[in-house]
Enzyme design. Sequence first.
Site, short mmCIF file in Angstrom:
data_model
loop_
_atom_site.label_atom_id
_atom_site.label_comp_id
_atom_site.label_asym_id
_atom_site.label_seq_id
_atom_site.Cartn_x
_atom_site.Cartn_y
_atom_site.Cartn_z
N ASP A 225 10.04 -3.36 -6.69
CA ASP A 225 8.92 -2.32 -7.33
C ASP A 225 9.19 -2.51 -8.49
O ASP A 225 10.05 -1.68 -9.06
CB ASP A 225 9.00 -0.96 -6.41
CG ASP A 225 8.87 -1.00 -5.10
OD1 ASP A 225 7.65 -0.72 -4.78
OD2 ASP A 225 9.98 -0.93 -4.22
N ASP B 56 5.49 0.27 4.05
CA ASP B 56 6.44 0.84 3.33
C ASP B 56 7.65 1.32 4.07
O ASP B 56 7.79 0.91 5.34
CB ASP B 56 5.77 2.37 2.75
CG ASP B 56 6.38 2.89 1.67
OD1 ASP B 56 7.39 2.15 1.01
OD2 ASP B 56 5.95 3.83 0.56
N LYS C 268 -0.83 -0.79 -3.42
CA LYS C 268 -0.35 0.14 -2.52
C LYS C 268 -0.67 1.54 -3.10
O LYS C 268 -1.32 1.71 -4.07
CB LYS C 268 1.19 0.15 -2.55
CG LYS C 268 1.92 0.43 -3.83
CD LYS C 268 3.29 0.16 -3.83
CE LYS C 268 3.93 0.54 -5.22
NZ LYS C 268 5.51 0.22 -5.35
N HIS C 269 -0.84 2.72 -2.21
CA HIS C 269 -0.03 2.65 -1.18
C HIS C 269 -1.63 3.10 0.12
O HIS C 269 -2.30 4.11 -0.10
CB HIS C 269 0.81 3.83 -0.55
CG HIS C 269 1.93 3.91 -2.01
ND1 HIS C 269 1.80 4.43 -3.01
CD2 HIS C 269 3.28 3.53 -1.51
CE1 HIS C 269 3.01 4.22 -3.62
NE2 HIS C 269 3.88 3.64 -2.81
N ARG D 125 2.16 7.02 -12.03
CA ARG D 125 2.03 5.33 -11.67
C ARG D 125 0.62 5.26 -11.40
O ARG D 125 0.17 4.17 -11.15
CB ARG D 125 2.68 5.67 -10.16
CG ARG D 125 4.21 5.83 -10.58
CD ARG D 125 4.76 6.18 -9.13
NE ARG D 125 4.64 4.90 -8.18
CZ ARG D 125 5.44 5.09 -6.98
NH1 ARG D 125 5.75 6.29 -6.47
NH2 ARG D 125 5.22 4.16 -6.20
N HIS E 51 8.50 10.01 1.45
CA HIS E 51 9.69 9.69 1.93
C HIS E 51 10.61 10.92 2.51
O HIS E 51 11.28 10.53 3.33
CB HIS E 51 10.54 9.47 0.40
CG HIS E 51 10.29 8.33 -0.59
ND1 HIS E 51 9.48 8.27 -1.15
CD2 HIS E 51 10.98 6.98 -0.36
CE1 HIS E 51 9.37 6.73 -1.72
NE2 HIS E 51 10.33 6.32 -1.24
#
Length: 582
Positions: free
Chosen positions: A144, A329, A243-244, A213, A256
């Site tokens: 990444d 992922d 992504k995502h 991001r 996460h």
Amino acid sequence: MRRAERTFLLVASAAVLGAAAFLSSLSAQSMSGHRSTLPGEERPQEPAKTARDFWSTGPDAESAAALLDELSDEEVLGQIFMMAYPGTEPPPLLYRWIDRRALGGIKVFGWNAEDTEVLARAIRNIQEAASRTGHRIPPFIATDQEGGWIRHVKGATSVTPGNMAIGASALPRDAYRSALFIGRELAALGITMNFAPTVDLALKPRSTIIGPRAFSSDPSSAAVLAAAYVRGMEDAGVLPTAKHFPGHGDTELDSHGILPVIQVDEGTLWERDLLPYRMLIAEGLPGIMSGHLAFPRITGDRTPASLSPHFITEILRERMGFDGLVVTDDLFMTGAAAPGGFPEVCVRAVMAGNDILMVSKILEFSEDAWIRLLREYRSNPAFKARVRQSALRILRAKQAYLKQKGPAGVEPRPDRASVLQSPEARSFFQDQAYRSATVLEHTGLPLTPGPGRILLAGPFSDFFAEGGARYPGADTFRFSHQPDPEVLALELQALRIRVRGARAAVVCVANSAGAAFAREASRAGVPVYLVSVLSPAFALDAGPVAGGVAVYNGSRESYAAAFAVLSGALEGRGILPIPRAP
């Protein structure tokens, strides 16, 4: 180019999903273990003495299919796995997976990549191990390296302003060249796949998982900039992976640690979050990462999109026409959890339509999930067909991105030191940081150096270094980046005392705590100037201020740009990539 012209360029470019001509103009240019038979498992057939060699076979689909036909069951299944190793040196278990099961990919995380020379040595050893196997199929080496906030490969690689800075400059060429320089550095280290660009929209700009991001909150702007980024990464010889999917931007939760549940209907998702994917697919995007995100208004339940045949097969494959690689992922993330445990998660991920199962560790050689998948492969024709379809896609992608490099080309370059942080890259990223600096409030600008005490308040050393360079002799107050409530109260009280009598206070705002310090200084009756870093959403919530400048990364170059605009040495030309609150 003025703001109106840049805005027109983005809107006009995004109006047509097939932007090939526009994008074309952007192009510049040993270790191995011995395998024991597992319980309930047959020993795989050994490769024939005259086994096909990935490097010596042709680059066409027929050659890939013929190579697939020669692989053992374990080698076919091994191709769809991407694993990560602990620490900085790959252990014998990883080499055993390469030697006995033709492991398809290795994911490089931050813990592997603090030292780029150590990482380069590890990648070279991995590819050399693969070259000694029967079919010599090189694994993808992925990471990444989005730019800005997310930079898993550190060491000697470039520090860059990031996606939201690209959104603020609103220049597709900035997106293209950012990806080109990042990609060249990755390729020089032997990294062949990058999980970038992030095309999630900044719909919840206070998010601590997406935030800066994102390129923008606007789907059309994000689509054009992402397309330029993809082209730059491909021109560097690295496979880009958007992504995502289908979109992580409309939640502040982090998959996460939890499964985010996004309450949006399919029509809205199609016209908003999926617009960048639709444009990228039309332009030939080679890879997409599926996200662990639930959309109950679309699926009727809380199945993660990454495990959903409706999202991966029906929407992405069939309706959108995507035939590239779909990478999950990390399947050990909480958002991917499902009844039946990890083995069931893997089976469901395959049957949903994913091609590569990415996990953040090395599976044990007798892992339950592996035994379950191998049993399914040998007993379930539908599962076997699905695995072989993915393995063929992987081999075709390796033909497209690795074969042209040759066996030596997938290893780190001997001259990599000249590529990492090259003078050209350093100059570009510094200029980009200045170009993207955005004025949030101009009423009291510029804040010129001169008589009277200026207080610099923030949590970061580079903020003080660049602020002190612009305002020699400035007083400083350091507060905690993420204080707990008790510490926050004490530090706010201390700031109230320190700010008295100051001509102005310049406050660094990177989160809600920074905004609280800005409001406290303002309540003390002192003119407040903001330096916003990362997402500007927090600075926009800091109350009335005399002046403010947003930059989008916490790098030294970004702070230099912010203080140049604040002091009047530079005009802030960036466009705010998120909406102001009504």
